[in-house]
Write an enzyme that holds these catalytic residues in place. Structure first.
Site, PDB file in Angstrom:
ATOM      1  N   ASP A  23      49.721  46.043  42.611  1.00  0.00           N
ATOM      2  CA  ASP A  23      49.219  44.647  42.871  1.00  0.00           C
ATOM      3  C   ASP A  23      50.219  43.561  42.813  1.00  0.00           C
ATOM      4  O   ASP A  23      51.195  43.763  41.939  1.00  0.00           O
ATOM      5  CB  ASP A  23      48.170  44.257  42.064  1.00  0.00           C
ATOM      6  CG  ASP A  23      47.430  43.301  42.390  1.00  0.00           C
ATOM      7  OD1 ASP A  23      46.517  43.386  43.569  1.00  0.00           O
ATOM      8  OD2 ASP A  23      47.555  41.970  42.095  1.00  0.00           O
ATOM      9  N   THR A  24      50.470  42.893  43.834  1.00  0.00           N
ATOM     10  CA  THR A  24      51.388  41.850  44.085  1.00  0.00           C
ATOM     11  C   THR A  24      50.538  40.732  44.094  1.00  0.00           C
ATOM     12  O   THR A  24      49.687  40.482  45.023  1.00  0.00           O
ATOM     13  CB  THR A  24      52.100  42.165  45.291  1.00  0.00           C
ATOM     14  OG1 THR A  24      52.652  43.364  45.237  1.00  0.00           O
ATOM     15  CG2 THR A  24      53.296  41.001  45.426  1.00  0.00           C
TER      16      THR A  24
END
Length: 191
Positions: free
Chosen positions: A73-74
């Site tokens: 996840d970013t």
């Protein structure tokens, strides 16, 4: 050895998939729809760690002994606030306007899950934009449509070429995966 393991990448991101192809590693893509909701008290990498682990939990009980699941996840972190993917054009415009003439952090967490353990690593990169005119923001949104990207931009696209004047840390992290950390982790963990 790594060759004894089957790598499962749980990401629909074309950028992350390309990085794994560029690693010259065999991998399979498996996707699950996850509602990306996190507790409001979490901050910065706590959010991305939580979401990467949440994505991995969706595969609980489905992995074979020789499989390694990779989720990630970013997010973009600016002024103590998380900026994820834009909801629509206007939201993307406001996000880019807020990044203009500012330094923000791009945080990516990567979760590695096997049948016996789950580990999460993260990377933080500082990115500085010069001042972006409204016209340049509109041009970028109209031509590149970055609505699937955290922070409403891709560093490798036009806006990165004309707008980013400084980066501290991993470039590939800003694209969507801290490749050096991921590759080092995979090879050291599996040897």
């Amino acid at each position: 050895m790594l060759k004894d393991y089957k790598i499962i990448l749980a990401s629909g991101s074309p950028r992350r998939q390309q990085f794994f192809k560029d690693f010259d590693l065999q991998f399979e893509i498996r996707l699950k729809e996850i509602e990306e909701i996190y507790p409001e008290n979490l901050k910065a990498e706590e959010i991305t760690n939580y979401l990467a682990e949440l994505k991995a939990k969706a595969f609980e009980g489905e992995l074979a002994d020789n499989e390694i699941l990779i989720t990630s996840d970013t997010l973009v972190w600016l002024n103590d606030k998380a900026l994820g993917k834009p909801k629509d054009y206007d939201d993307a415009f406001q996000i880019l306007k807020s990044l203009s003439n500012q330094t923000h952090e791009v945080i990516t967490s990567v979760c590695f899950k096997t049948t016996t353990k789950t580990e999460t690593i993260f990377e933080i990169t500082k990115v500085s934009f010069r001042e972006l005119s409204d016209d340049s923001i509109r041009y970028y949104l109209d031509n590149y449509k970055p609505f699937d990207k955290a922070g409403a931009y891709g560093i490798q696209e036009w806006i990165g070429l004309i707008g980013i004047h400084k980066i501290e840390g991993s470039y590939t992290n800003v694209v969507g995966l801290p490749t050096e950390k991921v590759y080092t982790y995979l090879t050291s963990y599996l040897d």
